[in-house]
Design a protein around this motif. Structure first.
Motif, PDB file in Angstrom:
ATOM      1  N   LEU A  54     119.233 -21.626  24.564  1.00  0.00           N
ATOM      2  CA  LEU A  54     118.918 -22.568  25.641  1.00  0.00           C
ATOM      3  C   LEU A  54     117.418 -22.458  25.907  1.00  0.00           C
ATOM      4  CD1 LEU A  54     120.020 -24.693  27.544  1.00  0.00           C
ATOM      5  CD2 LEU A  54     120.379 -22.919  29.256  1.00  0.00           C
ATOM      6  N   GLY A  55     116.653 -23.102  25.036  1.00  0.00           N
ATOM      7  CA  GLY A  55     115.198 -23.032  25.136  1.00  0.00           C
ATOM      8  C   GLY A  55     114.578 -24.217  25.853  1.00  0.00           C
ATOM      9  N   LEU A  56     115.389 -25.086  26.440  1.00  0.00           N
ATOM     10  CA  LEU A  56     114.874 -26.250  27.167  1.00  0.00           C
ATOM     11  C   LEU A  56     114.208 -25.822  28.471  1.00  0.00           C
ATOM     12  CD1 LEU A  56     118.011 -28.567  26.806  1.00  0.00           C
ATOM     13  CD2 LEU A  56     115.993 -28.502  25.331  1.00  0.00           C
ATOM     14  N   PRO A 109     113.889 -19.689  29.863  1.00  0.00           N
ATOM     15  CA  PRO A 109     114.440 -20.382  28.687  1.00  0.00           C
ATOM     16  C   PRO A 109     114.262 -19.550  27.427  1.00  0.00           C
ATOM     17  CG  PRO A 109     113.217 -21.912  30.054  1.00  0.00           C
ATOM     18  CD  PRO A 109     112.958 -20.544  30.620  1.00  0.00           C
ATOM     19  N   ARG A 110     115.333 -19.454  26.642  1.00  0.00           N
ATOM     20  CA  ARG A 110     115.314 -18.614  25.447  1.00  0.00           C
ATOM     21  C   ARG A 110     116.113 -19.252  24.327  1.00  0.00           C
ATOM     22  NH1 ARG A 110     116.927 -12.603  26.244  1.00  0.00           N
ATOM     23  NH2 ARG A 110     115.977 -12.598  24.184  1.00  0.00           N
ATOM     24  N   TYR A 111     115.685 -18.969  23.100  1.00  0.00           N
ATOM     25  CA  TYR A 111     116.411 -19.439  21.922  1.00  0.00           C
ATOM     26  C   TYR A 111     117.322 -18.359  21.350  1.00  0.00           C
ATOM     27  CZ  TYR A 111     113.270 -23.450  21.933  1.00  0.00           C
ATOM     28  OH  TYR A 111     112.605 -24.593  22.290  1.00  0.00           O
ATOM     29  N   THR A 145     112.055 -21.768  16.077  1.00  0.00           N
ATOM     30  CA  THR A 145     112.533 -22.012  14.715  1.00  0.00           C
ATOM     31  C   THR A 145     113.948 -21.484  14.515  1.00  0.00           C
ATOM     32  OG1 THR A 145     111.634 -19.905  13.871  1.00  0.00           O
ATOM     33  CG2 THR A 145     110.188 -21.830  13.808  1.00  0.00           C
ATOM     34  N   PHE A 146     114.450 -20.691  15.464  1.00  0.00           N
ATOM     35  CA  PHE A 146     115.805 -20.144  15.335  1.00  0.00           C
ATOM     36  C   PHE A 146     116.868 -21.243  15.346  1.00  0.00           C
ATOM     37  CE2 PHE A 146     114.706 -15.713  17.286  1.00  0.00           C
ATOM     38  CZ  PHE A 146     113.934 -15.436  16.168  1.00  0.00           C
ATOM     39  N   VAL A 147     116.564 -22.394  15.965  1.00  0.00           N
ATOM     40  CA  VAL A 147     117.549 -23.479  16.024  1.00  0.00           C
ATOM     41  C   VAL A 147     117.250 -24.565  14.997  1.00  0.00           C
ATOM     42  CG1 VAL A 147     118.053 -23.056  18.455  1.00  0.00           C
ATOM     43  CG2 VAL A 147     116.269 -24.701  17.843  1.00  0.00           C
TER      44      VAL A 147
END
Length: 283
Positions: free
Chosen positions: A7-9, A36-38, A223-225
């Motif tokens: 949830l990086g939004l 926010p984090r990926y 880049t994780f997503v």
């Protein structure tokens, strides 16, 4: 299962719930506690949607910690991060006291799962094909402390046919405003067979391989997503480099076979250099 998600939004976008225009979120309790984090892992703080109270249809977002403690001694390593849909429908164990009144939605962009091949594991990211946020069904617990502590777990179900190759479980994803509203309606303070029908595998999801770095707790990158094949250091880029190299080799062979071409190129080289200086720098 679901042991990691993204949830990086930005917070404003999270509150807007892209893809769910009819869901209005009021207050966000402890909003400042969420970053926010990926790469959200168990024991992390993350936003959850629930009813403000059982008597009001108003929805609020609240930052809670991922993992419901269990056992007589609530040790840090004794946390349930997932709740099996089968146990919830049966009212088995600890979930019976949560399923009637403590239902919630966990907001994400998608979740990670690892495919096992021999002794190697390859992370994959699953999300909605249309890009809307992924709303996962959950349950939450409130402690009896002076300052209540809110924690949550994500509900899982049997994997759909299209995702069973990856893992035999997947999160319960609610795909419509109506399903979300029904799940969050705790006004009757009871469990029903209609709620059980929501705990099914969702369709319309896409899945692709992502970088192995996501497996390290605490690591962070947008880049994780992204599909590993389209990354600058991914497979697609590698093939592009190979094509460029092959084309360069072919050009070199042509020049060796044609002395006149070499002389011509040498004569025109200064002009080419001059033109290069005039071109705007890219990248």
């Amino acid at each position: 299962m679901c042991g990691r998600y993204a949830l990086g939004l930005q917070r404003a976008e999270i509150r807007a719930l892209p893809g769910y225009p009819n869901l209005e979120i009021g207050e966000w309790v402890n909003e400042d506690n969420f970053v926010p984090r990926y790469n959200i892992a168990p024991n992390s703080l993350a936003p959850v949607i629930r009813r403000r109270n059982s008597f009001s249809p108003d929805l609020q977002m609240q930052t809670m910690r991922w993992g419901i403690p269990y056992g007589k001694v609530h040790a840090k390593n004794q946390q349930a991060i997932n709740a099996r849909s089968e146990n919830i429908m049966e009212g088995a164990g600890m979930w019976n006291k949560y399923r009637s009144s403590n239902r919630c939605i966990v907001v994400s962009q998608g979740y990670y799962e690892w495919q096992t091949k021999a002794k190697a594991k390859f992370p994959h990211f699953t999300k909605h094909a249309d890009g809307k946020v992924m709303l996962m069904a959950g349950l939450y617990h409130v402690s009896d402390e002076t300052i209540p502590n809110y924690v949550f777990a994500i509900i899982t179900t049997s994997a759909s046919t299209s995702l069973s190759w990856l893992h035999d479980r997947q999160p319960v994803v609610l795909t419509s405003d109506a399903d979300v509203t029904k799940w969050l309606d705790t006004s009757s303070n009871t469990w029903s067979a209609e709620l059980g029908k929501l705990l099914r595998p969702a369709g319309g999801l896409i899945c692709y391989q992502v970088p192995k770095e996501v497996g390290k707790v605490g690591s962070e990158s947008p880049t994780f997503v992204q599909p590993i094949a389209t990354r600058k250091d991914g497979i697609e880029a590698m093939f592009a480099k190979q094509r460029t190299k092959q084309e360069g080799n072919k050009e070199g062979i042509k020049r060796k076979r044609s002395p006149s071409l070499v002389i011509s190129s040498a004569q025109s080289e200064p002009a080419a250099e001059e033109d290069e200086h005039k071109k705007p720098k890219v990248g």
